[in-house]
Scaffold this active site. Sequence first.
Site: not given
Length: 499
Positions: A30, A34, A38, A63, A65, A68, A449
């Site tokens: 695709t 992601c 996702c 690119r 998603c 998500c 401390d």
Amino acid sequence: MHTDTEHCVRAVRSKDARFDGWFFTAVLTTRIYCRPSCPVVPPKPENMTFYPSAAACQQAGFRACKRCRPDTSPGSPEWNQRADLVARAMRLIGDGIVDREGVPGLAARLGYSTRQVERQLLAELGAGPLALARAQRAQTARLLVETTALPMAEIAFAAGFSSIRTFNDTVREVFALSPSELRDRLPKSRAQAHQSGTSTAVSAPAALNLRLPFRAPLNPDNLFGHLAATAVPGVEEWRDGAYRRTLRLPYGHGIAALTPTPDHIACRLTLSDLRDLPVAISRCRRMLDLDADPVAVDEQLCTDPVLAPLVAKGPGRRVPRTVDEAEFAVRAVLGQQVSTAAARTHAARLVTAHGDPVDDPEGGLTHLFPTPRALAALDPESLAMPRTRRATFTTLVEQLADGTLHLGVESDWPEARARLLALPGFGPWTVDVIAMRALGDPDAFLPTDLGIRRAAQELGLPSTPAALTARAGAWRPWRAYAVQYLWATDSHPINFLPV
């Protein structure tokens, strides 16, 4: 992480949100990338490849998603727990140095050549500093498109793009949507708010409401409790369930209001210049330690049978840090050998006399914390503190002002410790509290401390500094987080007694 294919595939199949930000899944069929969590059906393993950064995914032609939104993942915990060149470079890129000073400015701050910095980042992250800064600009642009009604031209320059054309091309390439299409995808209620002028951004263009993600669990009690208990009047306040403070930023100033919720930190930023948005977000995240991996931390601390019940009672404690390293160093000196209330009083006097005034229509904040240069110019005799601590204070602010001592996100931790220890009046406690809260060293420890020693006695741990340090060896590299759990056992967890 991204090179362990089997581990990555298991994380994707289980939709494990803990690994969001550690690596990104690119789907070959695709051409999208992601986050591991996702919600869509995971692709076949042979169709997955893994990258260490969103910038590397983008450079490889993938690119983001739309389901998500991997650009909204928490940052990798690696950059907060390491002090090597790559981690320091990533912290600087997150602070906007590449946009303001370019790659040569980034390299100069790190003390390396431009070629060395680019080679190291490419080797570990699959992307150079320009690509990493470009991915950050795209994320900032999306935030402004979706949370304000600003014209696209203003958003382009506020996000750091040099031209509107570059802004449009980058947004399309990263998100497969134009800026206008991103805004059109907003829920109808928000779109109507933009159109009717009821959006906050319309009446006050620089006021933004954001969600800061984190890895669960997060215990807000010590985090916000500590910040509220040590708040300097005029600079910080707790109001209506939110911690609020002023921010000194590269292009102007701002006010941040941070409210804990179960699944995110609600962040309201009011900025005098929108170009400061990515820096303001980065500093707020750093102050709240939101990029930490609490599961890894708690798993390590739970191996100690003494700490295990404390972790089980309130898991996910973070280390409260700072938005300004120099400011915290000054406040650490003001807090030497005095109570929390006295330290706040000393700081408030300096703020009123030497801080830059700001307007805060929504609350009671009045000033930015004074710069080292302003504090170096004051009359030492005006300081209501012992002569030796006065000398410590003046030496610190003079070295911060002239650049002899530099404390920042790019600081080399061992070198910064050595420089601090060389200053008069700086003992192990002061150096370690600065390392923990300002420099972000996750392994800083405070065996002297008072609160830690009280907790150690109560839990049956050794209470002498040397013996306690030896016992704490099993907690490494997360001793700063162990400090938070130990402080929580004491009725007065915030103590400024040792030097």
